[in-house]
Design a protein around this motif. Structure first.
Motif, mmCIF file in Angstrom:
data_model
loop_
_atom_site.group_PDB
_atom_site.id
_atom_site.type_symbol
_atom_site.label_atom_id
_atom_site.label_comp_id
_atom_site.label_asym_id
_atom_site.label_seq_id
_atom_site.Cartn_x
_atom_site.Cartn_y
_atom_site.Cartn_z
ATOM 1 N N ILE A 96 0.238 0.960 33.024
ATOM 2 C CA ILE A 96 1.580 1.556 33.007
ATOM 3 C C ILE A 96 1.853 2.311 31.706
ATOM 4 N N GLY A 97 0.825 2.472 30.858
ATOM 5 C CA GLY A 97 0.959 3.269 29.648
ATOM 6 C C GLY A 97 1.474 2.527 28.434
ATOM 7 N N ALA A 98 1.608 1.214 28.517
ATOM 8 C CA ALA A 98 2.084 0.422 27.381
ATOM 9 C C ALA A 98 0.929 0.114 26.438
ATOM 10 N N THR B 198 4.146 -14.611 30.771
ATOM 11 C CA THR B 198 5.117 -13.537 30.891
ATOM 12 C C THR B 198 5.154 -12.763 29.584
ATOM 13 N N GLY B 199 5.600 -11.526 29.657
ATOM 14 C CA GLY B 199 5.751 -10.711 28.462
ATOM 15 C C GLY B 199 6.406 -9.390 28.795
ATOM 16 N N THR B 200 6.844 -8.685 27.771
ATOM 17 C CA THR B 200 7.475 -7.384 27.922
ATOM 18 C C THR B 200 6.515 -6.312 27.443
ATOM 19 N N ALA B 201 6.167 -5.383 28.321
ATOM 20 C CA ALA B 201 5.258 -4.286 27.980
ATOM 21 C C ALA B 201 6.064 -3.162 27.332
ATOM 22 N N VAL B 202 5.619 -2.712 26.160
ATOM 23 C CA VAL B 202 6.330 -1.659 25.441
ATOM 24 C C VAL B 202 5.361 -0.566 24.997
#
Length: 128
Positions: free
Chosen positions: A82-84, A107-111
């Motif tokens: 997704i380009g993170a 779990t985690g947040t892709a940035v």
């Protein structure tokens, strides 16, 4: 009959594999290009002066016993897709499930970093 048993066995084994899913932060936004570089896995937020854009949330799990180390490559691959380039607030552990007393979850947040980069290792992260 053998074919039916073989198909049932294959289906059962496939359901036990580790898996990872992505929920995009804004499905209507312009999609970022996938990349093949390394992804920083960081259990904390980014340093305060680092500018970034949230791309999505990544959830990973396995239905049977295993280690969370099986999930990390899947989560990094999803982030790349997704380009993170970083996963922040990474949280991994074991959770009770239907087929196992302790199954790995993460779990985690892709940035996507907007300005420059930071030293993943000195921030306590791991490159995958």
């Amino acid at each position: 009959m053998r074919t039916l048993i073989l198909l049932a066995l294959c289906g059962t084994l496939a359901a036990c594999a580790a898996r990872s899913t992505v929920k995009l932060a804004d499905p209507q936004a312009v999609k970022l290009a996938a990349h093949s570089g390394q992804v920083c896995l960081l259990r904390s937020p980014l340093p305060a002066n680092t500018k970034f854009k949230v791309v999505g949330d990544i959830n990973s799990s396995k239905r049977t016993y295993g280690s969370v180390s099986e999930l990390l490559p899947l989560m990094a691959a999803d982030a790349r897709a997704i380009g993170a380039d970083t996963i922040i607030n990474l949280n991994t552990g074991q959770k009770m499930g239907a087929w196992a007393w302790a199954r790995p979850v993460g779990t985690g947040t892709a940035v996507k970093l907007e300005s420059g980069s930071f030293d993943c290792a000195s921030a306590g992260g791991e490159l995958r």
